[in-house]
Scaffold this motif. Sequence first.
Motif, PDB file in Angstrom:
ATOM      1  N   SER A  86       0.827  -1.198   0.000  1.00 52.77           N
ATOM      2  CA  SER A  86       0.000   0.000   0.000  1.00 52.77           C
ATOM      3  C   SER A  86       0.864   1.252   0.000  1.00 52.77           C
ATOM      4  O   SER A  86       1.962   1.264   0.571  1.00 52.77           O
ATOM      5  N   HIS A  87       0.348   2.311  -0.638  1.00 51.33           N
ATOM      6  CA  HIS A  87       1.075   3.582  -0.670  1.00 51.33           C
ATOM      7  C   HIS A  87       0.660   4.409   0.553  1.00 51.33           C
ATOM      8  O   HIS A  87       0.076   5.486   0.455  1.00 51.33           O
ATOM      9  N   VAL A  88       0.982   3.853   1.740  1.00 51.27           N
ATOM     10  CA  VAL A  88       0.641   4.509   3.007  1.00 51.27           C
ATOM     11  C   VAL A  88       1.893   4.559   3.876  1.00 51.27           C
ATOM     12  O   VAL A  88       2.867   3.825   3.649  1.00 51.27           O
ATOM     13  N   VAL A  89       1.841   5.428   4.873  1.00 49.74           N
ATOM     14  CA  VAL A  89       2.916   5.477   5.861  1.00 49.74           C
ATOM     15  C   VAL A  89       2.368   4.883   7.163  1.00 49.74           C
ATOM     16  O   VAL A  89       1.247   5.180   7.577  1.00 49.74           O
ATOM     17  N   SER A  90       3.152   4.006   7.766  1.00 49.34           N
ATOM     18  CA  SER A  90       2.762   3.353   9.020  1.00 49.34           C
ATOM     19  C   SER A  90       3.978   3.336   9.945  1.00 49.34           C
ATOM     20  O   SER A  90       5.026   3.877   9.611  1.00 49.34           O
ATOM     21  N   LYS A  96      -1.658   6.333   7.172  1.00 47.02           N
ATOM     22  CA  LYS A  96      -2.092   7.514   6.437  1.00 47.02           C
ATOM     23  C   LYS A  96      -1.569   7.428   5.010  1.00 47.02           C
ATOM     24  O   LYS A  96      -0.515   6.842   4.761  1.00 47.02           O
ATOM     25  N   GLN A  97      -2.304   8.038   4.087  1.00 48.10           N
ATOM     26  CA  GLN A  97      -1.839   8.091   2.710  1.00 48.10           C
ATOM     27  C   GLN A  97      -0.472   8.766   2.661  1.00 48.10           C
ATOM     28  O   GLN A  97      -0.260   9.820   3.262  1.00 48.10           O
ATOM     29  N   LEU A  98       0.473   8.132   1.976  1.00 48.84           N
ATOM     30  CA  LEU A  98       1.830   8.664   1.908  1.00 48.84           C
ATOM     31  C   LEU A  98       1.868   9.883   0.994  1.00 48.84           C
ATOM     32  O   LEU A  98       1.537   9.817  -0.186  1.00 48.84           O
ATOM     33  N   SER A  99       2.240  11.027   1.558  1.00 46.99           N
ATOM     34  CA  SER A  99       2.332  12.274   0.798  1.00 46.99           C
ATOM     35  C   SER A  99       3.419  13.129   1.424  1.00 46.99           C
ATOM     36  O   SER A  99       3.995  12.760   2.453  1.00 46.99           O
ATOM     37  N   LYS A 100       3.702  14.258   0.836  1.00 50.36           N
ATOM     38  CA  LYS A 100       4.774  15.112   1.343  1.00 50.36           C
ATOM     39  C   LYS A 100       4.453  15.631   2.739  1.00 50.36           C
ATOM     40  O   LYS A 100       5.339  15.761   3.585  1.00 50.36           O
ATOM     41  N   GLY A 139       3.990   1.368   3.538  1.00 53.07           N
ATOM     42  CA  GLY A 139       3.212   0.156   3.440  1.00 53.07           C
ATOM     43  C   GLY A 139       2.515  -0.177   4.743  1.00 53.07           C
ATOM     44  O   GLY A 139       2.804   0.397   5.794  1.00 53.07           O
ATOM     45  N   SER A 140       1.580  -1.129   4.637  1.00 55.45           N
ATOM     46  CA  SER A 140       0.802  -1.554   5.803  1.00 55.45           C
ATOM     47  C   SER A 140       1.259  -2.931   6.261  1.00 55.45           C
ATOM     48  O   SER A 140       1.618  -3.781   5.432  1.00 55.45           O
ATOM     49  N   LYS A 192       3.135  -7.776   0.957  1.00 56.98           N
ATOM     50  CA  LYS A 192       4.565  -7.528   1.082  1.00 56.98           C
ATOM     51  C   LYS A 192       4.841  -6.731   2.359  1.00 56.98           C
ATOM     52  O   LYS A 192       4.051  -5.879   2.742  1.00 56.98           O
ATOM     53  N   ARG A 193       5.960  -7.020   2.970  1.00 55.85           N
ATOM     54  CA  ARG A 193       6.314  -6.329   4.212  1.00 55.85           C
ATOM     55  C   ARG A 193       6.583  -4.852   3.945  1.00 55.85           C
ATOM     56  O   ARG A 193       7.126  -4.486   2.879  1.00 55.85           O
TER      57      ARG A 193
END
Length: 329
Positions: free
Chosen positions: A69-73, A91-95, A133-134, A139-140
């Motif tokens: 996933s294109h998220v930050v965790s 959260k959605q990965l963004s600047k 990613g989540s 994928k890890r």
Amino acid sequence: KCHGSPSNHGTAMHRSRDLDAKYNILKIYINSVYEIEKAMTLSNWSIIDFHLKRLEFDKVPESDHSGRSHVVSGIIRTKNPDGELGTIPEKQLSKHVLYSGDNEGNDTKELHLHNNFSYTLQLRYLVFDMAEGSPNDSKRPIKIGSFIFSLNEIERNCPSSGEWAPVWRKLTNVGQIEIAAKRRAADKDYVMKKKEEVRFGLKGQVDMIEKFNGDPKIPSDARLTANVKGIGGVSLLHAAVNLLDSVSLIEKILKLGGDPLGESKCGTPLDMAKKLHHRACEKEADAKRQHKPKAFIEGQAKRCAQAKRILDILLAKVGSTPGPDRLPA
């Protein structure tokens, strides 16, 4: 086959005992220094409340669309002591990633940590391990980096008024993170728990000295006294007096050669006992003047009596005459 002469064998045995003795002495010294510092900084424990506010990345990685996933965790943890406090909401990965102050409110719960600003022998850290990613992905997650705060730095940034303050940490080639933090005094139960730990630790070191001296293999001129000193010349006796409730420990330290007149950055143990007694009696007098509850006044009176008993023990050791039961308020 040569087995060596008896004299060589005896020399080797003597060298081995000598090394064992030196190791035990070093162990006693190091552990005593730690316990002394803990005892002398007991009143400086605080609680730091904090929550994550925002992340700002220098560059946002592009999604590879391959099961991640294109998220930050991430996770929040402590170092010294090591432990995990919780996870960071995905959260959605963004600047710019906002966790509090947006329309959705605060997405991270408030967490709490204990810290002792004055206890410099064990610096504590707060760590935010961030990943792309989540944990639920096929994928890890890929580690982005770890933002590390010294709890002393956080505490230094928090106003004494108890208000929230922003604290930032920058990570080269990654970005920066902002948390909100505030500090307050640690509750009495926590401080009492730490006090019990310190008392147990000091007693352990004194018992080790006694055991070392009781070893028949140790020459009489190599035996230890209890005048082990830590930072600024502060001794085991200083530490025991500062606890103000362990008469048996103080008596044992004195029996092992503890010096009531040993100088340090805090003065002598006798100076400390006089100040603690005077302060305890002032608090008892204040409690009476302010008509505090009976149980509170009795507690202050008991503390004053205990301080007087410790003072008299030290005065007797140096050959002085015990003072009056109460000092002027």
